[in-house]
Design a protein around this motif. Structure first.
Motif, PDB file in Angstrom:
ATOM      1  N   THR A 101      57.565  39.413 -24.507  1.00 33.72           N
ATOM      2  CA  THR A 101      58.776  38.781 -25.090  1.00 33.72           C
ATOM      3  C   THR A 101      58.602  37.499 -25.569  1.00 33.72           C
ATOM      4  OG1 THR A 101      59.546  38.079 -23.281  1.00 33.72           O
ATOM      5  CG2 THR A 101      59.986  40.430 -23.433  1.00 33.72           C
ATOM      6  N   LEU A 102      59.603  37.153 -26.522  1.00 39.61           N
ATOM      7  CA  LEU A 102      59.456  35.840 -27.063  1.00 39.61           C
ATOM      8  C   LEU A 102      59.791  34.905 -26.081  1.00 39.61           C
ATOM      9  CD1 LEU A 102      60.889  36.178 -30.603  1.00 39.61           C
ATOM     10  CD2 LEU A 102      58.521  35.765 -30.029  1.00 39.61           C
ATOM     11  N   SER A 103      60.759  35.096 -25.294  1.00 40.55           N
ATOM     12  CA  SER A 103      61.004  33.884 -24.147  1.00 40.55           C
ATOM     13  C   SER A 103      59.663  33.963 -23.122  1.00 40.55           C
ATOM     14  CB  SER A 103      61.907  34.816 -23.400  1.00 40.55           C
ATOM     15  OG  SER A 103      62.461  33.836 -22.116  1.00 40.55           O
ATOM     16  N   ALA A 104      59.118  34.999 -22.576  1.00 40.56           N
ATOM     17  CA  ALA A 104      57.957  34.864 -21.827  1.00 40.56           C
ATOM     18  C   ALA A 104      56.934  34.205 -22.687  1.00 40.56           C
ATOM     19  CB  ALA A 104      57.645  36.085 -21.473  1.00 40.56           C
ATOM     20  N   LEU A 105      56.642  34.544 -23.861  1.00 36.88           N
ATOM     21  CA  LEU A 105      55.520  33.618 -24.647  1.00 36.88           C
ATOM     22  C   LEU A 105      55.817  32.341 -24.580  1.00 36.88           C
ATOM     23  CD1 LEU A 105      52.782  33.672 -26.398  1.00 36.88           C
ATOM     24  CD2 LEU A 105      54.436  34.308 -28.240  1.00 36.88           C
TER      25      LEU A 105
END
Length: 703
Positions: free
Chosen positions: A547-551
């Motif tokens: 996910t973009l948040s985790a990245l």
């Protein structure tokens, strides 16, 4: 907030500069707007060339044997002073209708016009055709042109000449509306009765013939002191003025020719302040765009040089690695590189790695090289340690400790290791059976203290996974080849790295000074004189954020930790030997490519939008595709070296539009966080359990 403020400032500067320099601009006058003239009063179409409309329509004409000498499109730093010199030597004055943008660039010339007793009028801000411009733009053009005059002279001007205008009979309905709007704010419009057509540059004799009146009636003569090469104008003026004087003509300003007094009056303090602010906004915008232009040229050169460098060096590295592999297998050079058969301790620091720890440990246990596996459970709140213990694999030990962070877990594993050679691997990473054996072979060189393996993206199915897959192959692994050849490898990744325990002891083990302990450790080893190399055929498969948040969290930690490591080891720049190579090669490369270039990236995007609106969009798009082509070539070559299918490269254009922005925002936030002096907390990545232990000689993924 700071970033937003900077981007807003740059955006305003680009809009101001784009408007004042590229939406119109001074050029040869030619023909203005055409169309119906049904609405133009007969008194205007057939009246005098000076038109006032603020208290009813009134036109004025110069007196008999009077020439109102006017110049358009200046000031020009070359031709305006030359014309002023001709006027001075002949004892005459003229009216100069100045373009606001030019006046802001050369205010000293406008002041010299007024100081010599000449008259200054407004020729709009950017030399736009007022007849075709919408009402809102006409207001900007008139106000901006007036403010440019006020800034340069401290006076307001009541005189206006619309660009591309000529004589009264050429006034159209559209031009007449513009004249009326200008008149409602106090402007007197000055047209012309004689056009020298010097803007065509037809030759001095032709200009002289065009500018000479045929009778004794008063005239308004149109000439130009800007907008191009006006050498013919200067030469013609040298001959014209004595001729007119000899024929009994008086040459003067437009105001004096028709009996207007006080066409230029002192501005109020408020007007001067407003005009100064406007003019300096334009000048600062020009300076900002100039700086941005040079920075973009420099960054483009850096990108091209970097692309060429990594391709050439990667080819050399690949050739050297293949030759070394042949030597190790018994070919030429085998005597100089004995195979490393010594057993290895593999350390797996683990904190809440229940999703993938079984696959990681089982893959290492299937290694063709003799290994001891130590899993250090760093206070996990899940069943990480229990999962490993229940596997009951030979040669696998579990050490439980209170949560102390990854550096603490690694140091615990190093202290418990039975062998001189240790491999460190993250708990979400899976090895191939040959990975350890291949990874440790460079230890045949006693100068090698650490080895970086080749990290491969396992969960590459989605668009985000493909983008990271491209980044790992092209960005990380291609750079590692460069760093290896340059002997300045800044990072042995936590996913797969091999070390000598003696080297680790020489730097005091793994430090917790930064959030990028792997980078900090690698830089410490280089500064101690150890060599760090890259082994591309030792592959480790790892999970990347889905996910973009985790990245964002992962890269934020990486980037911030790298900045910390760079600052911690900045002294390497002044050292010699391996430390100096790190400082003057590795740190400088990281500073330029991974800090400064990302910081410049938002400016590049803003400038691209600026180019699409104000410059030639075809050229801007072509330039973007040219750089994309270079990047595609580099990426394709990197995939070829790594033995990867080029299929995912279809996402590269979209990666440049979306993924790149995310990465540079991470860098920008990290830099601002560092300058703010805040301590970033550890962000642990979510695990997905997509990896499975090798089946035969291949790593498999869960469905």
């Amino acid at each position: 907030m700071a970033l937003s403020a900077v981007l807003v400032f740059l955006a305003i500067a680009l809009v101001v500069q784009g408007y004042t320099h590229h939406l119109a601009g001074v050029s040869d006058d030619g023909v203005g707007s055409t169309g119906s003239a049904a609405g133009v009063p007969a008194d205007v179409s057939h009246g005098g060339p000076v038109i006032a409309t603020h208290d009813g329509v009134r036109t004025l004409a110069p007196r008999a044997r009077t020439i109102a000498l006017t110049f358009d499109d200046g000031p020009d730093p070359t031709w305006t002073p030359a014309i002023l010199d001709v006027l001075r030597r002949n004892g005459v004055h003229a009216t100069f209708f100045v373009v606001g943008q030019q006046a802001i660039s050369h205010p000293e010339i406008v002041r010299s016009i007024v100081a010599a007793g000449n008259e200054v009028g407004v020729h709009t801000l950017t030399h736009v055709d007022l007849g075709t411009a919408p009402s809102w733009r006409r207001q900007i053009e008139l106000q901006g042109g007036q403010q440019a005059v006020i800034d340069a002279t401290g006076e307001t001007s009541a005189l206006l000449r619309p660009p591309y205008s000529s004589e009264n009979s050429a006034v159209t309905d559209a031009t007449w509306r513009a004249v009326q709007e200008a008149g409602s704010t106090g402007y007197v419009t000055v047209l012309s009765t004689i056009d020298s057509e010097d803007w065509r540059r037809p030759g001095v004799d032709t200009i002289l013939r065009n500018a000479t009146p045929g009778g004794t009636a008063g005239q308004v003569l149109l000439m130009h002191d800007g907008g191009g090469d006006r050498s013919q104008t200067v030469a013609a003026l040298e001959r014209l003025l004595p001729d007119l004087k000899a024929r009994g003509f008086t040459v003067t300003t437009a105001g004096a020719a028709v009996g207007l007094s006080r066409t230029n009056v002192p501005a109020t303090t408020a007007e001067r302040v407003e005009a100064g602010a406007f003019a300096w906004t334009v000048r600062i915008s020009d300076a900002v765009v100039q700086v941005i232009t040079w920075l973009l040229l420099l960054s483009g050169l850096v990108i091209l040089v970097r692309s060429a460098l990594v391709v050439v060096v990667a080819a050399r590295h690949a050739y050297t690695s293949r030759r070394g592999a042949r030597g190790a297998a018994g070919g030429r050079g085998s005597a100089s590189r004995r195979p490393i058969l010594d057993p290895v301790t593999v350390i797996v620091p683990a904190y809440n790695e229940a999703a993938g720890i079984e696959a990681a440990v089982r893959s290492i246990a299937t290694s063709t090289h003799p290994v001891e596996i130590i899993v250090v459970d760093d206070g996990s709140t899940d069943d990480t340690a229990g999962i490993v213990e229940r596997m009951r694999l030979p040669g696998v030990r579990v050490i439980r400790q209170a949560n102390g962070g990854k550096p603490s877990a690694l140091n615990t594993g190093i202290a418990a290791a039975s062998h001189e050679l240790v491999v460190m691997v993250d708990g979400d990473t899976v090895f191939e059976p040959e990975t350890v054996a291949r990874l440790v072979q460079p230890f045949a060189d006693p100068a090698v203290g650490a080895i970086s393996g080749n990290t491969k993206v396992a969960n590459r199915q989605g668009i985000l996974g493909r983008w990271q897959h491209i980044e790992y192959v092209v960005g990380f692994n291609l750079d590692r080849r460069l760093f290896d050849v340059a002997r300045c490898m800044p990072t042995v990744p936590g996913a797969i790295g091999a070390f000598r325990r003696s080297a680790l002891r020489s730097v005091g083990g793994v430090s917790d000074d930064t959030l990028a302990e792997d980078t900090d450790l690698t830089m410490s080893l280089l500064r101690e004189g150890w060599r760090v190399v890259y082994c591309e055929d030792a592959r480790a498969w790892t999970e990347v954020p889905a996910t973009l948040s985790a990245l964002w969290k992962q890269r934020y930690r990486w980037c911030y930790g790298t900045l910390q490591s760079m600052f911690k080891h900045r002294g390497a720049i002044a050292q010699g030997g391996a430390a100096g190579k790190l400082g003057r090669r590795g740190l400088v490369y990281l500073l330029i490519l991974q800090v400064l270039m990302p910081l410049l990236a938002p400016v590049v995007d803003l400038f691209a939008l600026y180019g699409l609106f104000f410059l030639d969009p075809v050229k801007i798009i072509g330039l973007w595709f040219a750089f994309l082509l270079v990047q595609t070539f580099v990426a394709a070559y990197a995939f070829f070296l790594d033995g990867e299918s080029p299929g995912p490269l279809w996402t590269l254009p979209l990666q440049q539009v979306v993924y790149r922005q995310l990465m540079y925002l991470v860098v920008i936030q990290s830099v601002f966080t560092a300058f703010a002096g805040r301590r970033l907390r550890w962000h642990r990545m979510e695990r997905y359990g997509t990896l499975r232990a090798p089946a035969g000689d291949r790593v498999t993924l869960s469905s």
